[in-house]
Design a protein around this motif. Structure first.
Motif, PDB file in Angstrom:
ATOM      1  N   GLU A 122      33.208  52.304  42.973  1.00  0.00           N
ATOM      2  CA  GLU A 122      33.947  51.117  43.382  1.00  0.00           C
ATOM      3  C   GLU A 122      34.419  50.345  42.147  1.00  0.00           C
ATOM      4  OE1 GLU A 122      34.935  50.665  46.392  1.00  0.00           O
ATOM      5  OE2 GLU A 122      33.784  52.396  47.049  1.00  0.00           O
ATOM      6  N   TYR A 153      35.937  52.962  48.569  1.00  0.00           N
ATOM      7  CA  TYR A 153      36.129  52.130  49.759  1.00  0.00           C
ATOM      8  C   TYR A 153      37.468  51.396  49.684  1.00  0.00           C
ATOM      9  CZ  TYR A 153      35.565  48.161  52.916  1.00  0.00           C
ATOM     10  OH  TYR A 153      35.768  47.220  53.893  1.00  0.00           O
ATOM     11  N   GLU A 154      37.828  50.962  48.490  1.00  0.00           N
ATOM     12  CA  GLU A 154      39.083  50.231  48.311  1.00  0.00           C
ATOM     13  C   GLU A 154      40.286  51.093  48.695  1.00  0.00           C
ATOM     14  OE1 GLU A 154      41.462  47.815  44.750  1.00  0.00           O
ATOM     15  OE2 GLU A 154      39.550  48.824  44.355  1.00  0.00           O
ATOM     16  N   ARG A 202      40.323  51.523  52.536  1.00  0.00           N
ATOM     17  CA  ARG A 202      40.761  50.293  53.185  1.00  0.00           C
ATOM     18  C   ARG A 202      42.276  50.140  53.085  1.00  0.00           C
ATOM     19  NH1 ARG A 202      38.299  44.872  50.842  1.00  0.00           N
ATOM     20  NH2 ARG A 202      39.445  45.665  49.043  1.00  0.00           N
ATOM     21  N   THR A 203      42.839  50.486  51.932  1.00  0.00           N
ATOM     22  CA  THR A 203      44.296  50.423  51.757  1.00  0.00           C
ATOM     23  C   THR A 203      44.988  51.398  52.689  1.00  0.00           C
ATOM     24  OG1 THR A 203      44.009  49.798  49.438  1.00  0.00           O
ATOM     25  CG2 THR A 203      46.168  50.626  50.084  1.00  0.00           C
ATOM     26  N   MET A 232      43.808  52.535  55.548  1.00  0.00           N
ATOM     27  CA  MET A 232      43.647  52.050  56.919  1.00  0.00           C
ATOM     28  C   MET A 232      44.660  50.950  57.222  1.00  0.00           C
ATOM     29  SD  MET A 232      40.452  50.077  58.695  1.00  0.00           S
ATOM     30  CE  MET A 232      40.955  48.576  57.856  1.00  0.00           C
ATOM     31  N   THR A 233      44.870  50.041  56.273  1.00  0.00           N
ATOM     32  CA  THR A 233      45.828  48.954  56.465  1.00  0.00           C
ATOM     33  C   THR A 233      47.239  49.504  56.629  1.00  0.00           C
ATOM     34  OG1 THR A 233      44.445  47.472  55.148  1.00  0.00           O
ATOM     35  CG2 THR A 233      46.734  46.815  55.497  1.00  0.00           C
ATOM     36  N   GLN A 270      47.482  51.104  60.044  1.00  0.00           N
ATOM     37  CA  GLN A 270      47.471  50.031  61.043  1.00  0.00           C
ATOM     38  C   GLN A 270      48.862  49.415  61.185  1.00  0.00           C
ATOM     39  OE1 GLN A 270      44.927  46.807  59.934  1.00  0.00           O
ATOM     40  NE2 GLN A 270      45.245  45.676  61.827  1.00  0.00           N
TER      41      GLN A 270
END
Length: 200
Positions: free
Chosen positions: A71, A122-123, A126-127, A129-130, A133
């Motif tokens: 991370e 994780y970063e 998350r990017t 997933m955004t 989305q």
């Protein structure tokens, strides 16, 4: 950062995303401070484990010699590092003065490691997933993350059709009420029974 040693060892023994023999060194003023050390690397989740290799070339997989938590990491291709032909660097945003050079046997292998490390954090997830989305919202007009209830709540339906339900009925099914007791009949004292049920 604290770790549970047994859990970390267990994770290091599970099937990795990528593994292989490479050399690494901690850099200081552009040079390897203690020279390059050959290690066996394993990437699992956002953890980069490395294991010692003995003088006979055997890997000690019993317990990792160390681990990088990826991370806030920065991984870059390195072309001008003394003593290496194909290498990449690993550094961290909260420790800008520290830098590790990891050397591999081919350019393709280096690119494979860089891509795998970058996509393991994780970063990064998350990017991703955004981004997905937003695409779903553009195509359907609905946010997929808002289609799930809050933790602890249940989704249910009433017996009515969906067309007849309002928003509260659609996502909440009220519990059944307790059964009502049978109705009571008034007793008329002026009337006597036709038959006597108890005979003495």
């Amino acid at each position: 950062m604290r770790f549970n040693n047994k859990e970390m060892i267990h994770v290091s023994h599970s099937n990795p995303v990528l593994e292989g023999r490479m050399s690494y060194a901690k850099m200081s003023n552009g040079y390897a401070s203690k020279g390059f050390k050959e290690r066996w690397f394993r990437l699992k989740y956002n953890l980069l484990f490395y294991f010692k290799i003995n003088g006979f070339g055997q890997v000690d997989l019993h317990q990792p010699a160390g681990v990088f938590v990826l991370e806030n990491s920065i991984v870059r291709l390195e072309n001008n590092t003394p003593g290496t032909l194909f290498s990449f660097s690993l550094s961290f945003k909260d420790e800008p003065d520290k830098k590790y050079i990891i050397s591999s046997q081919s350019e393709d292998h280096v690119h494979q490691w860089i891509k795998s490390i970058q996509s393991s954090t994780y970063e990064y997830m998350r990017t991703r997933m955004t981004s997905i989305q937003k695409k779903i919202v553009e195509l359907t007009g609905r946010d997929p993350l808002l289609m799930y209830p809050e933790e602890g709540k249940k989704i249910g339906r009433t017996k009515r059709s969906v067309a007849d339900e309002d928003d509260s009925d659609l996502f909440f099914n009220p519990p059944p009420s307790d059964p009502l007791p049978p109705p009571r009949h008034k007793h008329d004292a002026g009337k006597t029974a036709d038959t006597n049920l108890i005979e003495l």
